[in-house]
Design a protein around this motif. Structure first.
Motif, PDB file in Angstrom:
ATOM      1  N   ALA A  30      71.965  45.415  71.876  1.00  0.00           N
ATOM      2  CA  ALA A  30      73.281  46.020  72.078  1.00  0.00           C
ATOM      3  C   ALA A  30      73.381  47.355  71.349  1.00  0.00           C
ATOM      4  CB  ALA A  30      74.370  45.075  71.597  1.00  0.00           C
ATOM      5  N   SER A  31      73.532  48.429  72.116  1.00  0.00           N
ATOM      6  CA  SER A  31      73.703  49.761  71.550  1.00  0.00           C
ATOM      7  C   SER A  31      75.158  49.973  71.149  1.00  0.00           C
ATOM      8  CB  SER A  31      73.300  50.826  72.577  1.00  0.00           C
ATOM      9  OG  SER A  31      73.646  52.123  72.125  1.00  0.00           O
ATOM     10  N   PRO A  32      75.391  50.706  70.050  1.00  0.00           N
ATOM     11  CA  PRO A  32      76.771  51.061  69.705  1.00  0.00           C
ATOM     12  C   PRO A  32      77.283  52.257  70.500  1.00  0.00           C
ATOM     13  CG  PRO A  32      75.283  51.935  68.051  1.00  0.00           C
ATOM     14  CD  PRO A  32      74.431  51.141  69.013  1.00  0.00           C
ATOM     15  N   ASN A  33      76.408  52.871  71.295  1.00  0.00           N
ATOM     16  CA  ASN A  33      76.758  54.114  71.990  1.00  0.00           C
ATOM     17  C   ASN A  33      77.272  53.816  73.395  1.00  0.00           C
ATOM     18  OD1 ASN A  33      75.736  55.381  69.703  1.00  0.00           O
ATOM     19  ND2 ASN A  33      73.690  55.575  70.582  1.00  0.00           N
ATOM     20  N   ASP A  65      64.856  52.357  69.380  1.00  0.00           N
ATOM     21  CA  ASP A  65      65.466  52.794  68.126  1.00  0.00           C
ATOM     22  C   ASP A  65      66.450  53.937  68.354  1.00  0.00           C
ATOM     23  OD1 ASP A  65      64.063  50.917  66.683  1.00  0.00           O
ATOM     24  OD2 ASP A  65      62.492  52.299  66.038  1.00  0.00           O
ATOM     25  N   LEU A  66      66.130  54.842  69.279  1.00  0.00           N
ATOM     26  CA  LEU A  66      67.059  55.935  69.581  1.00  0.00           C
ATOM     27  C   LEU A  66      68.382  55.387  70.089  1.00  0.00           C
ATOM     28  CD1 LEU A  66      67.662  58.992  70.007  1.00  0.00           C
ATOM     29  CD2 LEU A  66      66.749  58.706  72.330  1.00  0.00           C
ATOM     30  N   PHE A  67      68.324  54.456  71.024  1.00  0.00           N
ATOM     31  CA  PHE A  67      69.550  53.921  71.616  1.00  0.00           C
ATOM     32  C   PHE A  67      70.345  53.065  70.632  1.00  0.00           C
ATOM     33  CE2 PHE A  67      67.554  54.048  76.138  1.00  0.00           C
ATOM     34  CZ  PHE A  67      67.737  55.416  76.169  1.00  0.00           C
ATOM     35  N   LEU A  68      69.688  52.607  69.561  1.00  0.00           N
ATOM     36  CA  LEU A  68      70.367  51.797  68.548  1.00  0.00           C
ATOM     37  C   LEU A  68      70.771  52.616  67.323  1.00  0.00           C
ATOM     38  CD1 LEU A  68      68.121  48.599  68.681  1.00  0.00           C
ATOM     39  CD2 LEU A  68      70.328  48.952  69.782  1.00  0.00           C
ATOM     40  N   ASN A  69      70.568  53.942  67.373  1.00  0.00           N
ATOM     41  CA  ASN A  69      70.895  54.849  66.262  1.00  0.00           C
ATOM     42  C   ASN A  69      70.101  54.527  64.997  1.00  0.00           C
ATOM     43  OD1 ASN A  69      72.742  56.032  67.971  1.00  0.00           O
ATOM     44  ND2 ASN A  69      74.532  55.075  67.041  1.00  0.00           N
ATOM     45  N   ARG A  70      68.853  54.108  65.173  1.00  0.00           N
ATOM     46  CA  ARG A  70      68.056  53.801  63.994  1.00  0.00           C
ATOM     47  C   ARG A  70      66.684  54.482  64.044  1.00  0.00           C
ATOM     48  NH1 ARG A  70      67.155  47.338  65.388  1.00  0.00           N
ATOM     49  NH2 ARG A  70      65.386  47.590  66.815  1.00  0.00           N
ATOM     50  N   LEU A  71      66.551  55.523  64.859  1.00  0.00           N
ATOM     51  CA  LEU A  71      65.296  56.260  64.926  1.00  0.00           C
ATOM     52  C   LEU A  71      65.071  57.009  63.619  1.00  0.00           C
ATOM     53  CD1 LEU A  71      62.906  57.135  66.765  1.00  0.00           C
ATOM     54  CD2 LEU A  71      64.285  59.108  67.430  1.00  0.00           C
ATOM     55  N   ASP A  72      63.858  56.934  63.089  1.00  0.00           N
ATOM     56  CA  ASP A  72      63.483  57.673  61.886  1.00  0.00           C
ATOM     57  C   ASP A  72      63.209  59.122  62.284  1.00  0.00           C
ATOM     58  OD1 ASP A  72      62.406  58.763  59.606  1.00  0.00           O
ATOM     59  OD2 ASP A  72      60.787  57.292  59.393  1.00  0.00           O
ATOM     60  N   TRP A  73      64.151  60.005  61.987  1.00  0.00           N
ATOM     61  CA  TRP A  73      64.046  61.394  62.430  1.00  0.00           C
ATOM     62  C   TRP A  73      62.858  62.118  61.810  1.00  0.00           C
ATOM     63  CZ3 TRP A  73      66.975  61.372  66.404  1.00  0.00           C
ATOM     64  CH2 TRP A  73      68.213  60.715  66.403  1.00  0.00           C
ATOM     65  N   GLN A  86      73.148  60.856  69.693  1.00  0.00           N
ATOM     66  CA  GLN A  86      73.657  59.508  69.957  1.00  0.00           C
ATOM     67  C   GLN A  86      73.819  59.341  71.464  1.00  0.00           C
ATOM     68  OE1 GLN A  86      77.215  58.919  67.578  1.00  0.00           O
ATOM     69  NE2 GLN A  86      76.007  58.440  65.765  1.00  0.00           N
ATOM     70  N   VAL A  87      72.905  58.595  72.061  1.00  0.00           N
ATOM     71  CA  VAL A  87      72.889  58.385  73.504  1.00  0.00           C
ATOM     72  C   VAL A  87      72.536  56.931  73.786  1.00  0.00           C
ATOM     73  CG1 VAL A  87      72.294  60.763  74.109  1.00  0.00           C
ATOM     74  CG2 VAL A  87      70.469  59.113  73.613  1.00  0.00           C
ATOM     75  N   SER A  88      72.644  56.573  75.051  1.00  0.00           N
ATOM     76  CA  SER A  88      72.240  55.232  75.475  1.00  0.00           C
ATOM     77  C   SER A  88      72.045  55.257  76.980  1.00  0.00           C
ATOM     78  CB  SER A  88      73.306  54.189  75.110  1.00  0.00           C
ATOM     79  OG  SER A  88      74.518  54.452  75.815  1.00  0.00           O
ATOM     80  N   THR A  98      58.526  45.749  81.864  1.00  0.00           N
ATOM     81  CA  THR A  98      59.458  45.020  81.002  1.00  0.00           C
ATOM     82  C   THR A  98      60.827  45.693  81.031  1.00  0.00           C
ATOM     83  OG1 THR A  98      57.679  44.290  79.537  1.00  0.00           O
ATOM     84  CG2 THR A  98      59.917  44.222  78.651  1.00  0.00           C
ATOM     85  N   LEU A  99      61.858  44.881  81.209  1.00  0.00           N
ATOM     86  CA  LEU A  99      63.221  45.384  81.366  1.00  0.00           C
ATOM     87  C   LEU A  99      64.036  45.122  80.110  1.00  0.00           C
ATOM     88  CD1 LEU A  99      65.464  46.527  83.260  1.00  0.00           C
ATOM     89  CD2 LEU A  99      65.905  44.150  83.951  1.00  0.00           C
ATOM     90  N   TRP A 100      64.646  46.184  79.588  1.00  0.00           N
ATOM     91  CA  TRP A 100      65.551  46.103  78.441  1.00  0.00           C
ATOM     92  C   TRP A 100      66.949  46.511  78.882  1.00  0.00           C
ATOM     93  CZ3 TRP A 100      63.896  44.725  73.473  1.00  0.00           C
ATOM     94  CH2 TRP A 100      62.505  44.668  73.281  1.00  0.00           C
ATOM     95  N   GLN A 101      67.955  45.907  78.274  1.00  0.00           N
ATOM     96  CA  GLN A 101      69.336  46.322  78.519  1.00  0.00           C
ATOM     97  C   GLN A 101      70.028  46.577  77.188  1.00  0.00           C
ATOM     98  OE1 GLN A 101      71.757  43.779  80.996  1.00  0.00           O
ATOM     99  NE2 GLN A 101      73.496  45.196  80.960  1.00  0.00           N
ATOM    100  N   PHE A 102      70.802  47.673  77.147  1.00  0.00           N
ATOM    101  CA  PHE A 102      71.446  48.109  75.911  1.00  0.00           C
ATOM    102  C   PHE A 102      72.966  48.135  75.993  1.00  0.00           C
ATOM    103  CE2 PHE A 102      67.231  49.858  76.090  1.00  0.00           C
ATOM    104  CZ  PHE A 102      66.734  49.634  74.816  1.00  0.00           C
ATOM    105  N   VAL A 103      73.508  48.247  77.197  1.00  0.00           N
ATOM    106  CA  VAL A 103      74.953  48.355  77.370  1.00  0.00           C
ATOM    107  C   VAL A 103      75.375  47.473  78.533  1.00  0.00           C
ATOM    108  CG1 VAL A 103      76.881  49.911  77.926  1.00  0.00           C
ATOM    109  CG2 VAL A 103      75.020  50.713  76.455  1.00  0.00           C
ATOM    110  N   ASP A 104      76.446  46.737  78.349  1.00  0.00           N
ATOM    111  CA  ASP A 104      77.079  45.962  79.416  1.00  0.00           C
ATOM    112  C   ASP A 104      77.376  46.906  80.590  1.00  0.00           C
ATOM    113  OD1 ASP A 104      79.102  44.744  81.027  1.00  0.00           O
ATOM    114  OD2 ASP A 104      79.860  43.604  79.324  1.00  0.00           O
TER     115      ASP A 104
END
Length: 207
Positions: A30-33, A65-73, A86-88, A98-104
């Motif tokens: 679940a992304s916060p974005n 990690d980018l979509f979860l705002n935890r990428l090590d810049w 901040q994107v998603s 492989t399929l991932w989902q981040f936003v409803d």
């Protein structure tokens, strides 16, 4: 001894792959974005993107990690150019399918940016964003086309999907993904959708 193949009772509904706006076959993070869609939004557009982090490198967790705002810049020099972004997207399809989902899907993901298509602006409001792991302009794997086609079919069962386009088509001049390496005719063959759902000049109608 003869055997018969059981037939499905036509009154028995087909089990849904959806749990509200979450796809049952995807891996969920679940992304916060994200945010709410406008009340009048009709989700009728699928937007195809491409992404790899760092560009051209596949198989890691950097996109997640980018979509979860935890990428090590500081993990790669390229990340300085997107520091703080901040994107998603609703979905991400890896090279092996492989399929991932981040936003409803009922919610508004932050994937399109400034955009316009089929006479409407702000495409985030009424679209589903799907990222393919890949380099802009490069080719994609058969497993990705198959996973994308299955996902589009499932989306069309839940939402009134009338159009599918690339990021390059909804934000021309600003974005160029997925680019010339993406085979729109191959996707159309898998979906068997009418050519009018696709961007102009990307394919020929099915014969």
């Amino acid at each position: 001894m003869t055997t018969t193949t059981p037939t499905q009772n036509p009154e028995t509904p087909t089990p849904s792959v959806w749990v509200q706006g979450w796809h049952g076959s995807a891996r969920h993070l679940a992304s916060p974005n994200y945010g709410p869609r406008p009340a009048q939004a009709q989700i009728d557009l699928i937007v195809v993107h491409s992404i790899s982090l760092p560009p051209g490198q596949y198989g890691g967790q950097a996109v997640q990690d980018l979509f979860l705002n935890r990428l090590d810049w500081d993990a790669h020099p390229y990340y300085q150019s997107i520091r703080g972004l901040q994107v998603s997207a609703h979905f991400f399809i890896e090279r092996d399918g492989t399929l991932w989902q981040f936003v409803d899907c009922d919610q508004r993901a932050w994937h399109a940016g400034a955009s316009q298509y089929r006479g409407r602006s702000q495409c985030n409001d009424d679209s589903i964003g799907i990222e393919l792991e890949g380099l802009e302009g490069a080719t994609f794997e058969p497993a990705q086309y198959n996973a994308l086609a299955r996902l589009c079919t499932d989306l069309a069962q839940r939402y009134p999907i009338a159009h599918i386009a690339g990021h390059e088509h909804i934000a021309p001049g600003r974005k160029a993904d997925p680019g010339p390496g993406f085979q729109w005719p191959q996707l159309q063959r898998l979906l068997a959708w009418d050519a009018r759902r696709f961007p102009a000049h990307t394919l020929q109608p099915l014969r």
